[in-house]
Enzyme design. Structure first.
Site, PDB file in Angstrom:
ATOM      1  N   HIS A   1       1.576   8.866   8.598  1.00 55.52           N
ATOM      2  CA  HIS A   1       1.327  10.185   7.993  1.00 55.52           C
ATOM      3  C   HIS A   1       1.172  11.295   9.023  1.00 55.52           C
ATOM      4  CE1 HIS A   1      -0.318   8.030   4.126  1.00 55.52           C
ATOM      5  NE2 HIS A   1       0.990   7.931   4.255  1.00 55.52           N
TER       6      HIS A   1
ATOM      7  N   CYS B   1       7.539  22.955  13.965  1.00 56.79           N
ATOM      8  CA  CYS B   1       8.134  24.227  13.569  1.00 56.79           C
ATOM      9  C   CYS B   1       8.778  24.068  12.189  1.00 56.79           C
ATOM     10  CB  CYS B   1       9.184  24.654  14.599  1.00 56.79           C
ATOM     11  SG  CYS B   1      10.111  26.117  14.066  1.00 56.79           S
TER      12      CYS B   1
ATOM     13  N   SER C   1      -7.728   2.307   0.502  1.00 59.00           N
ATOM     14  CA  SER C   1      -7.867   2.107  -0.943  1.00 59.00           C
ATOM     15  C   SER C   1      -6.562   1.575  -1.535  1.00 59.00           C
ATOM     16  CB  SER C   1      -8.259   3.417  -1.619  1.00 59.00           C
ATOM     17  OG  SER C   1      -7.323   4.423  -1.292  1.00 59.00           O
TER      18      SER C   1
ATOM     19  N   ASN D   1     -12.601  -4.695   3.690  1.00 61.87           N
ATOM     20  CA  ASN D   1     -13.016  -3.481   2.968  1.00 61.87           C
ATOM     21  C   ASN D   1     -14.366  -3.774   2.306  1.00 61.87           C
ATOM     22  OD1 ASN D   1     -13.120  -1.198   1.091  1.00 61.87           O
ATOM     23  ND2 ASN D   1     -10.915  -1.016   1.408  1.00 61.87           N
TER      24      ASN D   1
ATOM     25  N   TYR E   1      -7.218  22.394   7.954  1.00 61.13           N
ATOM     26  CA  TYR E   1      -6.914  21.427   9.015  1.00 61.13           C
ATOM     27  C   TYR E   1      -7.696  21.741  10.289  1.00 61.13           C
ATOM     28  CZ  TYR E   1      -3.663  18.680   6.347  1.00 61.13           C
ATOM     29  OH  TYR E   1      -3.144  17.823   5.407  1.00 61.13           O
TER      30      TYR E   1
ATOM     31  N   GLN F   1      -2.316   4.915   8.520  1.00 62.88           N
ATOM     32  CA  GLN F   1      -2.145   6.114   7.671  1.00 62.88           C
ATOM     33  C   GLN F   1      -2.994   7.249   8.229  1.00 62.88           C
ATOM     34  OE1 GLN F   1      -2.358   4.829   3.238  1.00 62.88           O
ATOM     35  NE2 GLN F   1      -3.358   3.208   4.384  1.00 62.88           N
ATOM     36  N   ASN F   2      -3.793   6.953   9.247  1.00 64.12           N
ATOM     37  CA  ASN F   2      -4.727   7.960   9.767  1.00 64.12           C
ATOM     38  C   ASN F   2      -4.030   8.920  10.714  1.00 64.12           C
ATOM     39  OD1 ASN F   2      -6.514   6.500   8.324  1.00 64.12           O
ATOM     40  ND2 ASN F   2      -7.510   5.525  10.064  1.00 64.12           N
TER      41      ASN F   2
ATOM     42  N   GLY G   1      -9.561  -1.053   5.552  1.00 65.61           N
ATOM     43  CA  GLY G   1     -10.108   0.272   5.265  1.00 65.61           C
ATOM     44  C   GLY G   1      -9.177   1.212   4.539  1.00 65.61           C
TER      45      GLY G   1
HETATM   46  C1  BV8 Z   1       6.518   9.733  -0.648  1.00 67.35           C
HETATM   47  C2  BV8 Z   1      -2.253  13.904   4.282  1.00 67.35           C
HETATM   48  C3  BV8 Z   1       8.790   9.845  -1.363  1.00 67.35           C
HETATM   49  C4  BV8 Z   1      -2.767  13.622   5.605  1.00 67.35           C
HETATM   50  C5  BV8 Z   1      -1.902  12.117   2.822  1.00 67.35           C
HETATM   51  C6  BV8 Z   1       4.237   6.657  -7.790  1.00 67.35           C
HETATM   52  C7  BV8 Z   1       3.606   7.400  -8.777  1.00 67.35           C
HETATM   53  C8  BV8 Z   1       3.091   8.665  -8.507  1.00 67.35           C
HETATM   54  C9  BV8 Z   1       3.207   9.219  -7.277  1.00 67.35           C
HETATM   55  C10 BV8 Z   1       3.818   8.466  -6.292  1.00 67.35           C
HETATM   56  C11 BV8 Z   1       4.339   7.220  -6.557  1.00 67.35           C
HETATM   57  N1  BV8 Z   1       4.882   6.734  -5.426  1.00 67.35           N
HETATM   58  C12 BV8 Z   1       4.710   7.630  -4.483  1.00 67.35           C
HETATM   59  C13 BV8 Z   1       4.062   8.702  -4.998  1.00 67.35           C
HETATM   60  C14 BV8 Z   1       3.696   9.924  -4.346  1.00 67.35           C
HETATM   61  C15 BV8 Z   1       2.551   9.812  -3.401  1.00 67.35           C
HETATM   62  C16 BV8 Z   1       1.501   8.784  -3.792  1.00 67.35           C
HETATM   63  O1  BV8 Z   1       1.472   7.674  -3.353  1.00 67.35           O
HETATM   64  N2  BV8 Z   1       0.583   9.203  -4.640  1.00 67.35           N
HETATM   65  C17 BV8 Z   1      -0.475   8.307  -5.082  1.00 67.35           C
HETATM   66  C18 BV8 Z   1      -1.806   9.007  -4.877  1.00 67.35           C
HETATM   67  C19 BV8 Z   1      -0.175   7.901  -6.471  1.00 67.35           C
HETATM   68  N3  BV8 Z   1       3.089   9.484  -2.092  1.00 67.35           N
HETATM   69  C20 BV8 Z   1       3.681  10.431  -1.374  1.00 67.35           C
HETATM   70  O2  BV8 Z   1       3.842  11.569  -1.777  1.00 67.35           O
HETATM   71  C21 BV8 Z   1       4.212   9.994  -0.027  1.00 67.35           C
HETATM   72  N4  BV8 Z   1       5.575  10.344   0.082  1.00 67.35           N
HETATM   73  O3  BV8 Z   1       6.257   8.829  -1.397  1.00 67.35           O
HETATM   74  O4  BV8 Z   1       7.780  10.226  -0.439  1.00 67.35           O
HETATM   75  C22 BV8 Z   1       8.529  10.549  -2.658  1.00 67.35           C
HETATM   76  C23 BV8 Z   1       8.516  11.922  -2.719  1.00 67.35           C
HETATM   77  C24 BV8 Z   1       8.286  12.551  -3.962  1.00 67.35           C
HETATM   78  C25 BV8 Z   1       8.024  11.816  -5.099  1.00 67.35           C
HETATM   79  C26 BV8 Z   1       8.017  10.418  -5.022  1.00 67.35           C
HETATM   80  C27 BV8 Z   1       8.272   9.799  -3.789  1.00 67.35           C
HETATM   81  C28 BV8 Z   1       3.444  10.749   1.058  1.00 67.35           C
HETATM   82  C29 BV8 Z   1       2.048  10.194   1.181  1.00 67.35           C
HETATM   83  C30 BV8 Z   1       1.286  10.882   2.313  1.00 67.35           C
HETATM   84  C31 BV8 Z   1       0.205  11.688   1.759  1.00 67.35           C
HETATM   85  N5  BV8 Z   1      -0.633  12.219   2.835  1.00 67.35           N
HETATM   86  N6  BV8 Z   1      -2.720  12.936   3.404  1.00 67.35           N
HETATM   87  C32 BV8 Z   1      -4.099  14.241   5.777  1.00 67.35           C
HETATM   88  O5  BV8 Z   1      -4.246  15.441   5.546  1.00 67.35           O
HETATM   89  O6  BV8 Z   1      -4.965  13.520   6.244  1.00 67.35           O
HETATM   90  S1  BV8 Z   1      -2.641  10.924   1.867  1.00 67.35           S
HETATM   91  C33 BV8 Z   1      -4.065  10.361   2.447  1.00 67.35           C
HETATM   92  O7  BV8 Z   1      -4.138   9.096   1.776  1.00 67.35           O
HETATM   93  C34 BV8 Z   1      -4.261  10.085   3.870  1.00 67.35           C
HETATM   94  O8  BV8 Z   1      -3.145  10.146   4.664  1.00 67.35           O
HETATM   95  C35 BV8 Z   1      -4.787   8.688   3.814  1.00 67.35           C
HETATM   96  O9  BV8 Z   1      -4.628   8.006   4.993  1.00 67.35           O
HETATM   97  C36 BV8 Z   1      -4.001   8.097   2.719  1.00 67.35           C
HETATM   98  C37 BV8 Z   1      -4.478   6.817   2.206  1.00 67.35           C
HETATM   99  O10 BV8 Z   1      -5.847   6.858   1.913  1.00 67.35           O
HETATM  100  P1  BV8 Z   1      -6.779   5.807   2.601  1.00 67.35           P
HETATM  101  O11 BV8 Z   1      -6.547   5.854   4.033  1.00 67.35           O
HETATM  102  O12 BV8 Z   1      -6.623   4.528   1.900  1.00 67.35           O
HETATM  103  O13 BV8 Z   1      -8.236   6.464   2.361  1.00 67.35           O
HETATM  104  P2  BV8 Z   1      -9.159   6.381   1.066  1.00 67.35           P
HETATM  105  O14 BV8 Z   1     -10.224   7.386   1.233  1.00 67.35           O
HETATM  106  O15 BV8 Z   1      -8.388   6.414  -0.173  1.00 67.35           O
HETATM  107  O16 BV8 Z   1      -9.815   4.921   1.131  1.00 67.35           O
HETATM  108  C38 BV8 Z   1     -10.737   4.565   2.120  1.00 67.35           C
HETATM  109  C39 BV8 Z   1     -11.027   3.089   1.986  1.00 67.35           C
HETATM  110  O17 BV8 Z   1     -11.844   2.691   3.063  1.00 67.35           O
HETATM  111  C40 BV8 Z   1     -11.773   2.733   0.694  1.00 67.35           C
HETATM  112  O18 BV8 Z   1     -11.150   1.607   0.087  1.00 67.35           O
HETATM  113  C41 BV8 Z   1     -13.176   2.345   1.178  1.00 67.35           C
HETATM  114  O19 BV8 Z   1     -13.779   1.330   0.390  1.00 67.35           O
HETATM  115  C42 BV8 Z   1     -12.873   1.854   2.571  1.00 67.35           C
HETATM  116  N7  BV8 Z   1     -13.980   1.953   3.533  1.00 67.35           N
HETATM  117  C43 BV8 Z   1     -15.010   2.843   3.574  1.00 67.35           C
HETATM  118  N8  BV8 Z   1     -15.807   2.602   4.636  1.00 67.35           N
HETATM  119  C44 BV8 Z   1     -15.263   1.542   5.278  1.00 67.35           C
HETATM  120  C45 BV8 Z   1     -14.118   1.124   4.573  1.00 67.35           C
HETATM  121  N9  BV8 Z   1     -13.375   0.080   4.962  1.00 67.35           N
HETATM  122  C46 BV8 Z   1     -13.755  -0.581   6.077  1.00 67.35           C
HETATM  123  N10 BV8 Z   1     -14.855  -0.246   6.814  1.00 67.35           N
HETATM  124  C47 BV8 Z   1     -15.624   0.808   6.444  1.00 67.35           C
HETATM  125  N11 BV8 Z   1     -16.721   1.128   7.170  1.00 67.35           N
END
Ligand code: BV8
Length: 243
Positions: free
Chosen positions: A116, A124, A186, A210, A64, A98-99, A184
């Site tokens: 997030h 703490c 996924s 996107n 981080y 989400q950022n 922006g």
């Molecule tokens: C929770 C930390 C209850 C922060 C992050 C069902 C099945 C399996 C698992 C789950 C499920 N439901 C929920 C889950 C669990 C999980 C989840 O969703 N998993 C997914 C992957 C399947 N969710 C959780 O755990 C959440 N909590 O649900 O609590 C619970 C608890 C236990 C079990 C079940 C439920 C907590 C989620 C938080 C995770 N934290 N990161 C950090 O360190 O930064 S995730 C991370 O992903 C970031 O926070 C990020 O913001 C987030 C989303 O990603 P995106 O922002 O969409 O970024 P990505 O790179 O993917 O995409 C970028 C996009 O931009 C692309 O589409 C690209 O084309 C586009 N782009 C690129 N350039 C441009 C552009 N767009 C516009 N202009 C441009 N120039």
């Protein structure tokens, strides 16, 4: 298509916006899943879960810190500025991000929910108190709270629940808006990804911005393919490149 979408934005009474890493990509902040994305280089399981922090808090802190240094050099781009300007035009408005990079706030957004967390805050692990990251280099990593317990980044990791008030505001906005803009992201991470679909079910117009298709592209009303920093100023009528 953009002209029709711009008309919908102008006519909207209540607007909700969901942003993801793509909105900050043009500022130089790495995304997670695309080319050069963080999850292509690192395993989320090792760095962004409660288990990872319990196993190796130092490693998680160092990662981080590294990201913080990258983000510190980044500035809001025209997409952040266009969204900040939109806030002052709409009667009801909520920007849901989400950022964790704070760039929306730096651009002037105030009606803002950070689903997030925020990389510039610490929490703490015992008392759950949240504070700003000290403005000086950390004396020890991982740092400790005055109470002696470890501090952690104030960020929601995989498997953790989202802050209840933030989630509540986000769901309420998705439930009551007549226009939902999704920019922006996924649309893979829950529960954020379900917000635009909820708005759609409630009858709102959903506009996605996107460069690439996402799992929700075929479900939204309008899909505008391109970079947020180019599309949003055109869509929202703010001058390109304007702060
Ligand atoms: C929770 C930390 C209850 C922060 C992050 C069902 C099945 C399996 C698992 C789950 C499920 N439901 C929920 C889950 C669990 C999980 C989840 O969703 N998993 C997914 C992957 C399947 N969710 C959780 O755990 C959440 N909590 O649900 O609590 C619970 C608890 C236990 C079990 C079940 C439920 C907590 C989620 C938080 C995770 N934290 N990161 C950090 O360190 O930064 S995730 C991370 O992903 C970031 O926070 C990020 O913001 C987030 C989303 O990603 P995106 O922002 O969409 O970024 P990505 O790179 O993917 O995409 C970028 C996009 O931009 C692309 O589409 C690209 O084309 C586009 N782009 C690129 N350039 C441009 C552009 N767009 C516009 N202009 C441009 N120039």
């Amino acid at each position: 298509m953009i002209t029709e979408a711009a008309k919908r934005v102008r006519e909207a009474r209540a607007i909700a916006v969901l942003t993801g890493a793509g909105v900050s990509a043009e500022s130089g902040v790495p995304t997670f899943r695309g080319e050069g994305g963080l999850w292509r280089q690192f395993r989320a399981e090792d760095l962004a879960t409660p288990g990872a922090f319990a196993r190796d808090p130092r490693l998680v802190w160092e990662w981080y810190d590294w990201r913080r240094q990258k983000i510190a050099a980044c500035h809001p781009n025209p997409a952040h500025h266009a969204l900040a300007a939109l806030e002052s035009q709409a009667a009801e408005f909520l920007l849901i991000t989400q950022n964790i990079d704070d760039l929306h706030r730096k651009a002037g957004s105030r009606r803002l929910v950070e689903l997030h967390g925020n990389i510039w805050r610490v929490r703490c692990t015992r008392e759950a108190t949240v504070s700003a990251l000290p403005d000086v280099p950390l004396r020890e990593i991982p740092p400790r709270c005055g109470c002696g317990a470890l501090l952690r980044p104030d960020i929601v990791w995989f498997g953790e629940t989202l802050p209840a008030e933030a989630l509540d505001r986000a769901f309420r906005a998705a439930d009551t808006c007549d226009l939902f803009l999704v920019v922006g992201t996924s649309a893979l991470v829950q529960p954020a990804a379900s917000l635009p679909l909820m708005a759609k079910r409630r009858g709102a117009t959903v506009i996605e911005v996107n460069p690439d298709p996402t799992p929700i592209s075929h479900l939204v009303g309008v899909s505008l393919q391109g970079k947020a920093g180019e599309i949003l100023p055109a869509l929202l009528g703010t001058p390109p490149g304007s702060p």
